[in-house]
Design a protein around this motif. Structure first.
Motif, PDB file in Angstrom:
ATOM      1  N   GLU A 208      25.352 -11.414  -7.144  1.00 37.82           N
ATOM      2  CA  GLU A 208      26.172 -12.128  -7.860  1.00 37.82           C
ATOM      3  C   GLU A 208      26.110 -11.544  -8.942  1.00 37.82           C
ATOM      4  N   LYS A 209      26.053 -10.676  -9.459  1.00 35.74           N
ATOM      5  CA  LYS A 209      26.188  -9.496 -10.301  1.00 35.74           C
ATOM      6  C   LYS A 209      27.730  -8.433  -9.774  1.00 35.74           C
ATOM      7  N   LEU A 210      27.974  -8.286  -8.685  1.00 36.22           N
ATOM      8  CA  LEU A 210      28.975  -7.752  -8.387  1.00 36.22           C
ATOM      9  C   LEU A 210      29.986  -8.547  -7.773  1.00 36.22           C
ATOM     10  N   ASP A 211      29.665  -9.241  -7.251  1.00 32.69           N
ATOM     11  CA  ASP A 211      31.254 -10.942  -7.469  1.00 32.69           C
ATOM     12  C   ASP A 211      31.304 -10.974  -8.540  1.00 32.69           C
ATOM     13  N   ARG A 212      30.729 -11.138  -9.222  1.00 32.63           N
ATOM     14  CA  ARG A 212      31.425 -11.290 -11.507  1.00 32.63           C
ATOM     15  C   ARG A 212      32.096 -10.554 -11.711  1.00 32.63           C
ATOM     16  N   CYS A 213      31.374  -8.930 -11.322  1.00 37.79           N
ATOM     17  CA  CYS A 213      32.727  -8.040 -11.036  1.00 37.79           C
ATOM     18  C   CYS A 213      33.439  -7.603 -11.060  1.00 37.79           C
ATOM     19  N   TYR A 214      33.914  -8.154  -9.866  1.00 33.02           N
ATOM     20  CA  TYR A 214      34.896  -8.055  -8.571  1.00 33.02           C
ATOM     21  C   TYR A 214      35.744  -8.720  -9.561  1.00 33.02           C
ATOM     22  N   GLU A 215      34.880  -9.892  -9.799  1.00 28.94           N
ATOM     23  CA  GLU A 215      36.532 -10.956 -10.679  1.00 28.94           C
ATOM     24  C   GLU A 215      36.690 -11.040 -11.826  1.00 28.94           C
ATOM     25  N   SER A 216      35.946 -10.313 -11.647  1.00 24.23           N
ATOM     26  CA  SER A 216      36.593  -9.670 -13.811  1.00 24.23           C
ATOM     27  C   SER A 216      37.340  -8.815 -13.523  1.00 24.23           C
ATOM     28  N   GLU A 217      37.191  -7.579 -13.038  1.00 17.08           N
ATOM     29  CA  GLU A 217      37.454  -6.154 -13.229  1.00 17.08           C
ATOM     30  C   GLU A 217      39.563  -6.040 -12.079  1.00 17.08           C
ATOM     31  N   GLY A 218      39.192  -6.863 -10.856  1.00 11.13           N
ATOM     32  CA  GLY A 218      40.546  -7.124 -10.836  1.00 11.13           C
ATOM     33  C   GLY A 218      40.975  -6.360  -9.761  1.00 11.13           C
ATOM     34  N   VAL A 219      42.200  -5.689  -9.815  1.00 11.59           N
ATOM     35  CA  VAL A 219      42.568  -4.690  -9.540  1.00 11.59           C
ATOM     36  C   VAL A 219      41.608  -2.879  -9.452  1.00 11.59           C
ATOM     37  N   ASN A 220      40.677  -2.768 -10.293  1.00  8.83           N
ATOM     38  CA  ASN A 220      40.189  -1.315 -11.147  1.00  8.83           C
ATOM     39  C   ASN A 220      38.740  -1.657 -10.744  1.00  8.83           C
ATOM     40  N   HIS A 221      38.213  -2.768  -9.731  1.00  9.99           N
ATOM     41  CA  HIS A 221      37.250  -3.284  -9.016  1.00  9.99           C
ATOM     42  C   HIS A 221      36.053  -1.699  -8.505  1.00  9.99           C
ATOM     43  N   LEU A 222      37.289  -1.081  -7.748  1.00 17.67           N
ATOM     44  CA  LEU A 222      36.450  -0.214  -6.675  1.00 17.67           C
ATOM     45  C   LEU A 222      36.032   0.786  -7.460  1.00 17.67           C
TER      46      LEU A 222
ATOM     47  N   SER B   3      35.362   0.436 -11.722  1.00 16.54           N
ATOM     48  CA  SER B   3      34.542  -0.016 -12.499  1.00 16.54           C
ATOM     49  C   SER B   3      33.519  -0.816 -11.429  1.00 16.54           C
ATOM     50  N   CYS B   4      32.837  -1.236 -10.709  1.00 22.05           N
ATOM     51  CA  CYS B   4      31.833  -1.653 -10.209  1.00 22.05           C
ATOM     52  C   CYS B   4      30.793  -0.702  -8.845  1.00 22.05           C
ATOM     53  N   ARG B   5      30.871   0.303  -9.189  1.00 21.69           N
ATOM     54  CA  ARG B   5      30.803   1.462  -8.430  1.00 21.69           C
ATOM     55  C   ARG B   5      29.356   1.412  -7.983  1.00 21.69           C
ATOM     56  N   ASP B   6      28.591   1.091  -9.481  1.00 18.35           N
ATOM     57  CA  ASP B   6      26.902   1.557  -9.697  1.00 18.35           C
ATOM     58  C   ASP B   6      26.832   0.066  -9.160  1.00 18.35           C
ATOM     59  N   LEU B   7      26.926  -0.602  -8.890  1.00 21.16           N
ATOM     60  CA  LEU B   7      26.815  -1.975  -8.715  1.00 21.16           C
ATOM     61  C   LEU B   7      26.965  -2.256  -6.885  1.00 21.16           C
ATOM     62  N   ARG B   8      28.114  -1.526  -6.602  1.00 24.35           N
ATOM     63  CA  ARG B   8      27.843  -1.511  -5.281  1.00 24.35           C
ATOM     64  C   ARG B   8      27.260  -0.226  -4.288  1.00 24.35           C
ATOM     65  N   GLU B   9      27.199   0.587  -5.266  1.00 17.53           N
ATOM     66  CA  GLU B   9      26.317   0.841  -4.639  1.00 17.53           C
ATOM     67  C   GLU B   9      24.623   0.908  -4.866  1.00 17.53           C
ATOM     68  N   ARG B  10      24.484   0.135  -5.775  1.00 17.67           N
ATOM     69  CA  ARG B  10      22.861   0.137  -5.341  1.00 17.67           C
ATOM     70  C   ARG B  10      22.849  -1.301  -4.733  1.00 17.67           C
ATOM     71  N   TYR B  11      23.799  -1.850  -4.205  1.00 12.22           N
ATOM     72  CA  TYR B  11      24.128  -3.797  -3.502  1.00 12.22           C
ATOM     73  C   TYR B  11      23.742  -2.849  -2.180  1.00 12.22           C
ATOM     74  N   ILE B  12      24.189  -1.259  -1.744  1.00 17.92           N
ATOM     75  CA  ILE B  12      24.144  -1.237  -0.469  1.00 17.92           C
ATOM     76  C   ILE B  12      23.012  -0.960  -0.083  1.00 17.92           C
ATOM     77  N   ASP B  13      22.273  -0.072  -1.350  1.00 15.60           N
ATOM     78  CA  ASP B  13      21.155   0.200  -0.638  1.00 15.60           C
ATOM     79  C   ASP B  13      20.192  -0.406  -0.867  1.00 15.60           C
ATOM     80  N   MET B  14      20.312  -1.030  -1.324  1.00 14.95           N
ATOM     81  CA  MET B  14      18.773  -3.163  -1.622  1.00 14.95           C
ATOM     82  C   MET B  14      19.370  -3.682   0.538  1.00 14.95           C
ATOM     83  N   LEU B  15      20.415  -3.791   0.298  1.00 15.56           N
ATOM     84  CA  LEU B  15      20.745  -4.447   1.383  1.00 15.56           C
ATOM     85  C   LEU B  15      20.259  -3.567   2.628  1.00 15.56           C
TER      86      LEU B  15
END
Length: 78
Positions: free
Chosen positions: A37-51, A53-65
């Motif tokens: 959910e935090k990653l979704d909010r980050c993606y929506e708020s950052e727009g084009v720069n989401h790759l 800006s949201c890298r740490d959340l993305r990597e954490r989510y992949i590890d958690m999956l």
């Protein structure tokens, strides 16, 4: 009758361990859902720069999956 009491105690302990394992599994799964959910909010708020800006959340989510799947109480070795 002490043998029956020992069996009952062992059975209760096994059930308690089983429930604890399942509960911990669900807690880890819900943590992954919160990160998503935090990653979704980050993606929506950052727009084009989401790759970037949201890298740490993305990597954490992949590890958690990978690690935080709901597991039952039975372990089957294949």
């Amino acid at each position: 009758m002490p043998l029956d009491e020992a069996r009952v105690a062992e059975y209760k302990a096994r059930l308690a361990e089983r429930e604890r394992t399942i509960r911990e599994s669900w807690v880890r799964t819900m943590e992954a859902q919160l990160v998503r959910e935090k990653l979704d909010r980050c993606y929506e708020s950052e727009g084009v720069n989401h790759l970037e800006s949201c890298r740490d959340l993305r990597e954490r989510y992949i590890d958690m999956l990978r690690d935080n799947r709901v597991k039952g109480y039975k372990n089957i070795d294949v």
